[in-house]
Scaffold this active site. Structure first.
Site, short mmCIF file in Angstrom:
data_model
loop_
_atom_site.label_atom_id
_atom_site.label_comp_id
_atom_site.label_asym_id
_atom_site.label_seq_id
_atom_site.Cartn_x
_atom_site.Cartn_y
_atom_site.Cartn_z
N HIS A 155 -2.16 -5.83 1.52
CA HIS A 155 -3.42 -6.54 1.26
C HIS A 155 -3.10 -7.91 0.69
CE1 HIS A 155 -7.36 -7.62 -0.26
NE2 HIS A 155 -6.78 -7.89 -1.42
N LYS A 171 0.83 -1.21 0.00
CA LYS A 171 0.00 0.00 0.00
C LYS A 171 0.87 1.27 0.00
CE LYS A 171 -4.08 -2.31 1.99
NZ LYS A 171 -5.02 -2.39 3.15
N1 LIG Z 1 -11.76 -1.80 11.89
C1 LIG Z 1 -11.09 -1.14 10.95
N2 LIG Z 1 -10.67 0.11 11.19
C2 LIG Z 1 -10.00 0.80 10.25
N3 LIG Z 1 -9.68 0.32 9.02
C3 LIG Z 1 -10.05 -0.94 8.73
C4 LIG Z 1 -10.78 -1.74 9.69
N4 LIG Z 1 -11.02 -2.95 9.14
C5 LIG Z 1 -10.48 -2.91 7.90
N5 LIG Z 1 -9.89 -1.72 7.65
C6 LIG Z 1 -9.20 -1.32 6.41
O1 LIG Z 1 -9.91 -1.85 5.30
C7 LIG Z 1 -9.09 -2.79 4.58
C8 LIG Z 1 -9.96 -3.90 4.05
O2 LIG Z 1 -10.59 -4.53 5.13
P1 LIG Z 1 -10.72 -6.13 5.19
O3 LIG Z 1 -11.66 -6.48 6.27
O4 LIG Z 1 -10.99 -6.62 3.80
O5 LIG Z 1 -9.24 -6.44 5.69
P2 LIG Z 1 -8.35 -7.72 5.53
O6 LIG Z 1 -8.97 -8.73 4.63
O7 LIG Z 1 -7.87 -8.20 6.84
O8 LIG Z 1 -7.15 -6.99 4.93
P3 LIG Z 1 -6.84 -6.88 3.42
O9 LIG Z 1 -8.14 -7.16 2.69
O10 LIG Z 1 -6.35 -5.48 3.20
O11 LIG Z 1 -5.79 -7.93 3.27
C9 LIG Z 1 -8.05 -3.23 5.63
O12 LIG Z 1 -6.89 -3.76 5.05
C10 LIG Z 1 -7.79 -1.92 6.36
O13 LIG Z 1 -6.97 -1.06 5.57
#
Ligand SMILES: Nc1ncnc2c1ncn2[C@@H]1O[C@H](COP(=O)(O)OP(=O)(O)OP(=O)(O)O)[C@@H](O)[C@H]1O
Length: 152
Positions: free
Chosen positions: A127, A17
């Site tokens: 990611h 990122k």
């Molecule tokens: N609770 C939260 N607070 C702030 N930002 C968040 C939170 N949850 C997710 N994000 C942001 O949104 C992105 C996508 O969320 P997702 O739940 O798909 O995360 P992930 O699958 O664990 O990580 P990624 O998809 O980036 O590998 C995260 O990588 C992070 O940047």
């Protein structure tokens, strides 16, 4: 490892990122960590998103409290997308980056990339696709020609 995996290794989509790519010293270090994990780098591209690109990729998060922060972060500068391959590429890459939340990563998996480099819950530096289906969709998003049959 199944015969299917030997014949056709799994693919995943990895993002370094904008916070990682803002420091020129970090992408080479991360690429070395990828290779050390026995993941192959199949393709790599530099990306600079518009608001519309971020909204399309993160559509599932629209309405969540962090959505605008997330889109602002991902449009704040250039970043890198990779197709990675190994027999268990999705698990290998997600294992290498660690938990979504860097503070939790520092407590529970301090050797992971998010523990080492992640800044906040949103600015978490990496990611990785979470399933074969999302890997295919995400690879098509960043590499639209990858699955198209070759023209000869
Ligand atoms: N609770 C939260 N607070 C702030 N930002 C968040 C939170 N949850 C997710 N994000 C942001 O949104 C992105 C996508 O969320 P997702 O739940 O798909 O995360 P992930 O699958 O664990 O990580 P990624 O998809 O980036 O590998 C995260 O990588 C992070 O940047």
């Amino acid at each position: 490892m199944s015969i299917k995996q030997v014949l056709k290794p799994q693919l995943t989509l990895a993002l370094l990122k904008p916070d990682i790519c803002a420091n020129a010293a970090l992408p080479p270090k991360i690429k070395q960590a990828i290779l050390n994990k026995q993941l192959q780098i199949v393709k790599e591209t530099n990306v600079l998103w518009t608001e519309a690109d971020a909204a399309r990729f993160y559509a599932e998060h629209e309405g969540k409290f962090f959505y605008h922060r997330l889109c602002g972060y991902m449009t704040s500068g250039p970043f890198k997308a990779f197709i990675l391959s190994s027999p268990n590429a999705i698990k290998d890459w997600r294992g290498l980056i660690g938990p979504t939340h860097p503070v939790r990563a520092r407590i529970n998996q301090p050797e992971t990339l998010r523990a080492l480099y992640g800044l906040t819950d949103t600015r978490n530096s990496f990611h990785g696709s979470d399933s074969d289906m999302s890997a295919k969709q995400e690879i098509e998003f960043f590499f639209p020609d990858y699955f198209k049959p070759c023209q000869s």
